[in-house]
Design a protein around this motif. Structure first.
Motif, PDB file in Angstrom:
ATOM      1  N   ALA A   1       9.396  53.004  58.724  1.00 24.30           N
ATOM      2  CA  ALA A   1       8.722  51.711  58.762  1.00 24.30           C
ATOM      3  C   ALA A   1       7.584  51.703  57.761  1.00 24.30           C
ATOM      4  CB  ALA A   1       8.204  51.432  60.169  1.00 24.30           C
ATOM      5  N   PRO A   2       7.328  50.582  57.101  1.00 20.49           N
ATOM      6  CA  PRO A   2       6.366  50.560  55.996  1.00 20.49           C
ATOM      7  C   PRO A   2       4.917  50.804  56.392  1.00 20.49           C
ATOM      8  CG  PRO A   2       7.153  48.352  56.506  1.00 20.49           C
ATOM      9  CD  PRO A   2       8.016  49.298  57.280  1.00 20.49           C
ATOM     10  N   HIS A   3       4.547  50.565  57.635  1.00 15.42           N
ATOM     11  CA  HIS A   3       3.146  50.772  58.020  1.00 15.42           C
ATOM     12  C   HIS A   3       3.056  51.543  59.336  1.00 15.42           C
ATOM     13  CE1 HIS A   3       4.453  46.806  59.535  1.00 15.42           C
ATOM     14  NE2 HIS A   3       3.748  47.104  60.597  1.00 15.42           N
ATOM     15  N   ASN A   4       3.746  52.667  59.386  1.00 13.60           N
ATOM     16  CA  ASN A   4       3.716  53.467  60.614  1.00 13.60           C
ATOM     17  C   ASN A   4       2.415  54.230  60.785  1.00 13.60           C
ATOM     18  OD1 ASN A   4       3.963  55.723  58.912  1.00 13.60           O
ATOM     19  ND2 ASN A   4       6.182  55.863  59.211  1.00 13.60           N
ATOM     20  N   ASP A   5       1.446  53.964  59.897  1.00 16.56           N
ATOM     21  CA  ASP A   5       0.116  54.533  60.107  1.00 16.56           C
ATOM     22  C   ASP A   5      -0.743  53.645  61.004  1.00 16.56           C
ATOM     23  OD1 ASP A   5      -0.041  52.480  58.228  1.00 16.56           O
ATOM     24  OD2 ASP A   5      -1.618  53.446  57.055  1.00 16.56           O
ATOM     25  N   ARG A   6      -0.200  52.511  61.407  1.00 19.79           N
ATOM     26  CA  ARG A   6      -0.968  51.603  62.261  1.00 19.79           C
ATOM     27  C   ARG A   6      -0.952  52.013  63.723  1.00 19.79           C
ATOM     28  NH1 ARG A   6      -1.044  45.575  62.360  1.00 19.79           N
ATOM     29  NH2 ARG A   6      -3.050  46.204  63.240  1.00 19.79           N
ATOM     30  N   ILE A   7      -0.052  52.886  64.068  1.00 15.90           N
ATOM     31  CA  ILE A   7       0.045  53.341  65.450  1.00 15.90           C
ATOM     32  C   ILE A   7       0.477  54.806  65.428  1.00 15.90           C
ATOM     33  CG2 ILE A   7       2.460  52.660  65.795  1.00 15.90           C
ATOM     34  CD1 ILE A   7       1.703  51.743  68.625  1.00 15.90           C
ATOM     35  N   GLN A   8       0.050  55.542  66.400  1.00 18.14           N
ATOM     36  CA  GLN A   8       0.471  56.933  66.513  1.00 18.14           C
ATOM     37  C   GLN A   8       1.771  57.016  67.322  1.00 18.14           C
ATOM     38  OE1 GLN A   8      -3.217  59.532  67.363  1.00 18.14           O
ATOM     39  NE2 GLN A   8      -3.861  57.461  67.844  1.00 18.14           N
ATOM     40  N   PHE A   9       2.409  58.174  67.251  1.00 18.48           N
ATOM     41  CA  PHE A   9       3.604  58.384  68.063  1.00 18.48           C
ATOM     42  C   PHE A   9       3.577  59.802  68.607  1.00 18.48           C
ATOM     43  CE2 PHE A   9       4.952  60.342  64.161  1.00 18.48           C
ATOM     44  CZ  PHE A   9       5.972  61.239  64.480  1.00 18.48           C
ATOM     45  N   ALA A  10       4.265  59.979  69.708  1.00 20.01           N
ATOM     46  CA  ALA A  10       4.404  61.287  70.335  1.00 20.01           C
ATOM     47  C   ALA A  10       5.711  61.283  71.114  1.00 20.01           C
ATOM     48  CB  ALA A  10       3.209  61.595  71.244  1.00 20.01           C
TER      49      ALA A  10
ATOM     50  N   MET B   1      11.439  47.828  63.413  1.00 20.21           N
ATOM     51  CA  MET B   1      10.405  48.680  63.992  1.00 20.21           C
ATOM     52  C   MET B   1       9.029  48.281  63.479  1.00 20.21           C
ATOM     53  SD  MET B   1       9.710  51.069  66.135  1.00 20.21           S
ATOM     54  CE  MET B   1      11.289  51.843  66.541  1.00 20.21           C
ATOM     55  N   ALA B   2       8.948  47.813  62.247  1.00 17.37           N
ATOM     56  CA  ALA B   2       7.663  47.363  61.712  1.00 17.37           C
ATOM     57  C   ALA B   2       7.119  46.197  62.523  1.00 17.37           C
ATOM     58  CB  ALA B   2       7.817  46.966  60.245  1.00 17.37           C
ATOM     59  N   GLN B   3       7.997  45.307  62.967  1.00 15.57           N
ATOM     60  CA  GLN B   3       7.559  44.195  63.815  1.00 15.57           C
ATOM     61  C   GLN B   3       6.988  44.705  65.135  1.00 15.57           C
ATOM     62  OE1 GLN B   3      10.731  41.725  65.455  1.00 15.57           O
ATOM     63  NE2 GLN B   3       9.431  39.892  65.320  1.00 15.57           N
ATOM     64  N   LYS B   4       7.623  45.715  65.701  1.00 12.27           N
ATOM     65  CA  LYS B   4       7.136  46.287  66.950  1.00 12.27           C
ATOM     66  C   LYS B   4       5.777  46.969  66.739  1.00 12.27           C
ATOM     67  CE  LYS B   4      11.922  47.356  68.287  1.00 12.27           C
ATOM     68  NZ  LYS B   4      12.168  46.501  69.442  1.00 12.27           N
ATOM     69  N   ILE B   5       5.675  47.735  65.651  1.00 10.15           N
ATOM     70  CA  ILE B   5       4.422  48.427  65.351  1.00 10.15           C
ATOM     71  C   ILE B   5       3.284  47.421  65.199  1.00 10.15           C
ATOM     72  CG2 ILE B   5       3.216  49.768  63.586  1.00 10.15           C
ATOM     73  CD1 ILE B   5       5.904  51.219  63.088  1.00 10.15           C
ATOM     74  N   THR B   6       3.540  46.337  64.469  1.00 10.92           N
ATOM     75  CA  THR B   6       2.510  45.316  64.261  1.00 10.92           C
ATOM     76  C   THR B   6       2.069  44.707  65.584  1.00 10.92           C
ATOM     77  OG1 THR B   6       3.312  44.784  62.038  1.00 10.92           O
ATOM     78  CG2 THR B   6       2.019  43.102  63.171  1.00 10.92           C
ATOM     79  N   ALA B   7       3.039  44.331  66.413  1.00 13.89           N
ATOM     80  CA  ALA B   7       2.702  43.711  67.696  1.00 13.89           C
ATOM     81  C   ALA B   7       1.928  44.672  68.587  1.00 13.89           C
ATOM     82  CB  ALA B   7       3.970  43.234  68.394  1.00 13.89           C
TER      83      ALA B   7
ATOM     84  N   LEU C   1      10.530  70.332  66.179  1.00 12.17           N
ATOM     85  CA  LEU C   1       9.374  69.484  66.448  1.00 12.17           C
ATOM     86  C   LEU C   1       8.237  69.773  65.480  1.00 12.17           C
ATOM     87  CD1 LEU C   1       9.386  69.707  70.345  1.00 12.17           C
ATOM     88  CD2 LEU C   1       9.748  67.619  69.015  1.00 12.17           C
ATOM     89  N   ILE C   2       7.930  71.037  65.305  1.00 11.71           N
ATOM     90  CA  ILE C   2       6.798  71.421  64.445  1.00 11.71           C
ATOM     91  C   ILE C   2       7.075  71.040  62.995  1.00 11.71           C
ATOM     92  CG2 ILE C   2       5.512  73.383  63.540  1.00 11.71           C
ATOM     93  CD1 ILE C   2       5.965  74.719  66.332  1.00 11.71           C
ATOM     94  N   LYS C   3       8.263  71.307  62.537  1.00 10.27           N
ATOM     95  CA  LYS C   3       8.601  71.069  61.131  1.00 10.27           C
ATOM     96  C   LYS C   3       8.743  69.589  60.804  1.00 10.27           C
ATOM     97  CE  LYS C   3      12.343  71.985  57.790  1.00 10.27           C
ATOM     98  NZ  LYS C   3      12.913  70.613  57.771  1.00 10.27           N
ATOM     99  N   ASP C   4       9.406  68.826  61.684  1.00 10.58           N
ATOM    100  CA  ASP C   4       9.819  67.473  61.326  1.00 10.58           C
ATOM    101  C   ASP C   4       8.973  66.363  61.937  1.00 10.58           C
ATOM    102  OD1 ASP C   4      12.016  68.365  59.739  1.00 10.58           O
ATOM    103  OD2 ASP C   4      13.135  68.780  61.587  1.00 10.58           O
ATOM    104  N   TYR C   5       8.143  66.677  62.905  1.00  9.62           N
ATOM    105  CA  TYR C   5       7.381  65.617  63.572  1.00  9.62           C
ATOM    106  C   TYR C   5       5.885  65.907  63.675  1.00  9.62           C
ATOM    107  CZ  TYR C   5      12.071  64.124  64.908  1.00  9.62           C
ATOM    108  OH  TYR C   5      13.376  63.735  64.875  1.00  9.62           O
ATOM    109  N   PHE C   6       5.514  67.069  64.167  1.00  4.97           N
ATOM    110  CA  PHE C   6       4.104  67.331  64.440  1.00  4.97           C
ATOM    111  C   PHE C   6       3.239  67.241  63.184  1.00  4.97           C
ATOM    112  CE2 PHE C   6       4.913  70.202  68.427  1.00  4.97           C
ATOM    113  CZ  PHE C   6       5.388  69.093  69.105  1.00  4.97           C
ATOM    114  N   ARG C   7       3.823  67.539  62.031  1.00  2.88           N
ATOM    115  CA  ARG C   7       3.062  67.503  60.788  1.00  2.88           C
ATOM    116  C   ARG C   7       2.829  66.072  60.283  1.00  2.88           C
ATOM    117  NH1 ARG C   7       2.857  72.646  58.575  1.00  2.88           N
ATOM    118  NH2 ARG C   7       4.431  74.142  59.315  1.00  2.88           N
ATOM    119  N   HIS C   8       3.550  65.111  60.842  1.00  2.00           N
ATOM    120  CA  HIS C   8       3.407  63.733  60.366  1.00  2.00           C
ATOM    121  C   HIS C   8       1.988  63.238  60.647  1.00  2.00           C
ATOM    122  CE1 HIS C   8       4.040  59.416  59.883  1.00  2.00           C
ATOM    123  NE2 HIS C   8       5.149  59.712  59.229  1.00  2.00           N
TER     124      HIS C   8
END
Length: 424
Positions: free
Chosen positions: A133-142, A94-100, A182-189
């Motif tokens: 993934a080690p750098h999941n701050d490089r892209i947002q998710f929803a 997933m890190a490779q995908k995030i980077t690309a 959703l609120i507890k496990d994802y939205f707060r990320h």
């Protein structure tokens, strides 16, 4: 405090703000900035419990990609992934995908998110892959809640309807559990995509949403409760998005009788599309890409007139669901996935579609600055940006070239709506 000291303090705070923006790596808030959100379909990993129960240990949709064959003259199959048949639930993959994605100007992965009455499905690419993934701050998710019926179509037989394995309709109790999860496990990320501070959450199947509650009024109450839960958790609200279509694709899909009224009555914040062919017919086995593009632009015209909330346009890379067909069956246009296809969807034509969409978005000074792309990895529907052995990274290069974004991590993005949203 003297003037020079005040000036020094102000310049220091300004420098800190600039550095913070640089560290976050986000786009500026220039009116020219457009948020590029790309759908992500997560069925390319082994060891999903439901898949293993249905298909056997280690199965993933890569098996259909590998088995695909040319079905008519000029048909290109199979498509071979340049990165190999990787496991997207592996954080390093997933890190490779995030980077690309980040390096090519994609700001958001909108994961097709599945949750049924008996729990989640295809959650590993998110929970094990993206979030670890080690750098999941490089892209947002929803998330786009893919609340459609999951049917036995992997592969599908031409003359035998696929059984419904997991109904998209859920109980109100399940929906309440979904909201809390959703609120507890994802939205707060910190990487979860927010518009004006509000977590973005999209609904794929409005008919199944309605049937889950029995009426428009009850569904509206459920969405209002969802918003209230988010506010209680410290968010200013939710940005709820509706995927609307005019032409169903999957066998159990139904088009709402009056989508603009339904979207208004349910008080959604925005509307978008998942794929062009939800709005444009494919009259030929090989329907030209530009014809479909132009048809979608016509739908865009009508959407701006019929919806009273912001519309986020879509750019689709292609369409060819033949890998989901049993390769022994005759391939012709009878029902999904035995459908006509889009042809001529070269990287250059895809780039032109992106350029046209960008130009049109920017032509409205008060309009939204968001578009969706189908898709990062719909390999078995012939719509993917991930590199293959034929085109390499050229589809991703098209995104980078059009949106002109340097290597940078994404940051939270504020959308400018086409109309003033109703208070939530």
């Amino acid at each position: 405090m003297n003037f020079m000291f005040k000036k020094h303090i102000l310049l220091t705070f300004a420098a800190i703000a600039i550095c913070a923006t640089a560290i976050a790596g986000g786009k500026s808030t220039s009116p020219q900035d457009i948020t590029v959100a790309c759908y992500y379909f997560g069925n390319y990993h082994p060891n999903d419990p439901r898949n293993e129960k249905m298909k056997g240990k280690g199965w993933s949709e890569w098996e259909l990609v590998k088995a695909a064959k040319p079905r008519f003259p000029g048909h290109q199959q199979p498509h071979i992934p340049l990165w190999g048949y990787t496991d997207e639930s592996d954080p390093s993959v997933m890190a490779q995908k995030i980077t690309a994605a980040a390096d090519h100007g994609i700001d958001v992965f909108i994961f097709d998110w599945y949750y049924y009455n008996d729990g989640p499905f295809l959650a590993q690419p998110i929970d094990e892959g993206f979030l670890k993934a080690p750098h999941n701050d490089r892209i947002q998710f929803a998330f786009m809640w893919a609340n459609h019926d999951w049917q036995d179509l992997h592969p599908a037989r031409r003359d035998t309807p696929g059984a419904t394995l997991f109904p998209g309709k859920v109980t109100p109790e399940t929906f309440d559990k979904i909201c809390d999860h959703l609120i507890k496990d994802y939205f707060r990320h910190p990487s979860y995509w927010k518009i004006d501070g509000k977590p973005y959450f999209s609904f794929y199947d409005l008919e199944n949403l309605l049937s889950s509650f029995g009426s428009v009024e009850a569904a509206r109450d459920a969405l209002d409760t969802f918003r209230a839960k988010a506010r209680a958790a410290g968010f200013p609200g939710l940005h709820l998005n509706a995927v609307v279509w005019g032409q169903p694709i999957l066998p159990a899909e139904k088009t709402p009788a009056n989508p603009p009224k339904l979207v208004h009555d349910l008080s959604f914040d925005s509307v978008t599309s998942y794929v062009w062919i939800h709005h444009v017919a494919l009259p030929k086995q090989r329907t030209d890409y530009n014809d479909v593009r132009d048809g979608y632009f016509g739908y865009w015209d009508s959407a701006l007139k019929t919806f009273d909330i912001p519309f986020f346009p879509n750019v689709t890379m292609g369409w060819d669901p033949s890998p989901r067909c049993d390769q022994r069956d005759v391939f012709n246009n009878v029902h999904y996935p035995f459908t006509n296809t889009i042809s001529g969807n070269t990287p250059e034509r895809f780039r032109t579609a992106l350029e046209m969409t960008k130009s049109r978005l920017l032509s409205n000074p008060d309009g939204p600055r968001i578009l969706t792309i189908n898709c990062w990895n719909e390999w078995t529907e012939g719509s993917y940006l991930e590199p293959d052995t034929t085109h390499g990274l050229r589809y991703l290069d098209a995104v980078r070239d059009v949106f002109g974004i340097e290597n940078r991590p994404a940051t939270q993005t504020d959308a400018t709506p086409t109309t003033t949203p109703r208070s939530r």
